[in-house]
Write a protein that holds these residues in place. Structure first.
Motif, PDB file in Angstrom:
ATOM      1  N   ILE A  79       0.837  -1.203   0.000  1.00 39.32           N
ATOM      2  CA  ILE A  79       0.000   0.000   0.000  1.00 39.32           C
ATOM      3  C   ILE A  79       0.871   1.252   0.000  1.00 39.32           C
ATOM      4  O   ILE A  79       0.622   2.207  -0.753  1.00 39.32           O
ATOM      5  CB  ILE A  79      -0.943  -0.002   1.221  1.00 39.32           C
ATOM      6  N   VAL A  80       1.908   1.237   0.823  1.00 38.96           N
ATOM      7  CA  VAL A  80       2.819   2.381   0.895  1.00 38.96           C
ATOM      8  C   VAL A  80       3.476   2.633  -0.457  1.00 38.96           C
ATOM      9  O   VAL A  80       3.554   3.777  -0.935  1.00 38.96           O
ATOM     10  CB  VAL A  80       3.892   2.139   1.980  1.00 38.96           C
ATOM     11  N   ILE A 166       0.372   8.707   7.773  1.00 38.22           N
ATOM     12  CA  ILE A 166       1.832   8.599   7.752  1.00 38.22           C
ATOM     13  C   ILE A 166       2.339   8.667   6.313  1.00 38.22           C
ATOM     14  O   ILE A 166       3.393   9.264   6.040  1.00 38.22           O
ATOM     15  CB  ILE A 166       2.282   7.295   8.435  1.00 38.22           C
ATOM     16  N   ILE A 167       1.602   8.066   5.388  1.00 35.91           N
ATOM     17  CA  ILE A 167       1.983   8.136   3.972  1.00 35.91           C
ATOM     18  C   ILE A 167       1.984   9.592   3.490  1.00 35.91           C
ATOM     19  O   ILE A 167       2.880  10.019   2.753  1.00 35.91           O
ATOM     20  CB  ILE A 167       1.028   7.282   3.118  1.00 35.91           C
ATOM     21  N   ALA A 168       0.987  10.363   3.919  1.00 36.79           N
ATOM     22  CA  ALA A 168       0.930  11.780   3.537  1.00 36.79           C
ATOM     23  C   ALA A 168       2.149  12.536   4.068  1.00 36.79           C
ATOM     24  O   ALA A 168       2.725  13.381   3.371  1.00 36.79           O
ATOM     25  CB  ALA A 168      -0.361  12.413   4.059  1.00 36.79           C
ATOM     26  N   SER A 251      -2.307  -1.598  11.970  1.00 38.41           N
ATOM     27  CA  SER A 251      -2.626  -0.931  10.704  1.00 38.41           C
ATOM     28  C   SER A 251      -1.440  -0.172  10.126  1.00 38.41           C
ATOM     29  O   SER A 251      -1.416   0.124   8.924  1.00 38.41           O
ATOM     30  CB  SER A 251      -3.804   0.028  10.894  1.00 38.41           C
ATOM     31  N   THR A 252      -0.443   0.180  10.953  1.00 40.67           N
ATOM     32  CA  THR A 252       0.746   0.871  10.458  1.00 40.67           C
ATOM     33  C   THR A 252       1.976  -0.025  10.509  1.00 40.67           C
ATOM     34  O   THR A 252       3.098   0.452  10.366  1.00 40.67           O
ATOM     35  CB  THR A 252       1.012   2.149  11.278  1.00 40.67           C
ATOM     36  N   ASP A 253       1.755  -1.319  10.721  1.00 41.48           N
ATOM     37  CA  ASP A 253       2.882  -2.254  10.788  1.00 41.48           C
ATOM     38  C   ASP A 253       3.457  -2.467   9.396  1.00 41.48           C
ATOM     39  O   ASP A 253       2.722  -2.660   8.423  1.00 41.48           O
ATOM     40  CB  ASP A 253       2.425  -3.589  11.369  1.00 41.48           C
ATOM     41  N   VAL A 254       4.775  -2.416   9.284  1.00 42.80           N
ATOM     42  CA  VAL A 254       5.474  -2.682   8.029  1.00 42.80           C
ATOM     43  C   VAL A 254       6.612  -3.657   8.306  1.00 42.80           C
ATOM     44  O   VAL A 254       6.912  -3.971   9.459  1.00 42.80           O
ATOM     45  CB  VAL A 254       6.014  -1.375   7.396  1.00 42.80           C
TER      46      VAL A 254
END
Length: 306
Positions: A79-80, A166-168, A251-254
């Motif tokens: 997604i990122v 965070i992407i923004a 939800s923000t795990d990478v």
């Protein structure tokens, strides 16, 4: 005398090359090779135990709960990547074209666009955490000031908005890099070609799609490849803004966060498995290396066709 000059030149070249090679070997090559070796052993803390072969790889990919954690982190990295491809690189191309066309204030905007890139990632992360604060953050205050109270929300506290927030922040932080790379490619376009195109059409869309975009293909190859590597190595912003657990609810795990807490543990889980962490690091490295090579080869082939 010629021999002495050659010897002196050789010593000078050696003095310039050996230190960076030694640095790369010590801090890049050695850790990679070590991770490959560590992944085949069982570990108790930092103590190496028995040889387990591919068991660590099987656990990370197929055994619960690691399988679910791996898939979730991998999905978020995808997604990122695609989100930044549109937001960061797309906006970077538009800004580069505007700067290339020498719109009013172009010189000032070249500096302004690149300025966020030189900021520390830590500064950017904490700055955007303040922006997104549900009570006094500038985002919610701005929404309320224009009568959009219903859109004000805890941006980093909800699964549906945390990753995109965070992407923004990442797109704002790094949009200056693709902008300057694309701008450099546009500035290499011969003036004769542009003059010929202006005689045929005044449409900006035709100029961009038929002339500008094909001729900046080498710049696009660099930008796309570096974006892919960066997206799957993402760590600092999600770590500071979402926490080591990838909150809220993963939800923000990478992959970067997942590797770190697997190998070194974290406060909430209290678990540490250096073997599983090393196996995960090897899989991430192989995936990035393979896909980045394919992207580079395919885009280079496209450049030749153009």
């Amino acid at each position: 005398m010629p021999k002495l000059r050659m010897t002196g030149r050789g010593l000078w070249i050696t003095a310039l090359i050996v230190p960076p090679l030694a640095f790369v070997a010590l801090f890049i090559v050695y850790p990679i090779i070590s991770a490959f070796a560590y992944a085949f052993f069982d570990w108790q803390g930092l103590k190496r135990l028995d040889f387990v072969g591919l068991e660590n790889f099987r656990t990370v990919l197929f055994v619960e709960p690691y399988r679910s954690w791996t898939l979730n982190a991998f999905k978020n990295n995808i997604i990122v990547f695609f989100a930044l491809m549109v937001l960061q690189n797309g906006l970077g191309f538009i800004l580069a074209y505007a700067l290339w066309r020498e719109l009013p204030g172009a010189r000032f905007h070249r500096i302004a666009v690149f300025l966020p890139v030189v900021l520390s990632t830590i500064i950017v992360a904490y700055l955007f955490k303040l922006f997104y604060h549900p009570l006094f953050g500038v985002v919610n205050l701005s929404l309320r000031s224009v009568g959009l109270d219903g859109l004000a929300q805890p941006w980093l506290g909800q699964s549906g908005t945390a990753l995109w927030s965070i992407i923004a922040a990442q797109a704002w932080h790094m949009v200056g890099f693709p902008t300057l790379v694309f701008l450099a490619g546009m500035q290499r376009i011969p003036g004769e070609i542009l003059d010929a195109v202006r005689m045929e059409t005044q449409s900006e869309w035709v100029k961009i799609t038929k002339i500008v975009w094909p001729l900046v293909a080498p710049s696009a190859t660099i930008v796309f490849t570096l974006l892919f590597v960066g997206a799957f190595n993402w760590f600092e912003l999600p770590y500071i803004m979402g926490g080591l657990d990838g909150s809220p609810f993963g939800s923000t795990d990478v992959l970067g966060l997942y590797f770190y807490r697997t190998a070194f543990g974290n406060v909430s889980a209290g678990q540490q498995d250096f073997g599983l962490g090393s196996a995960l690091a090897v899989l991430i490295f192989l995936f990035i290396a393979a896909v980045a090579t394919v992207i580079t080869v395919r885009l280079r082939a496209r450049e030749i066709q153009i």
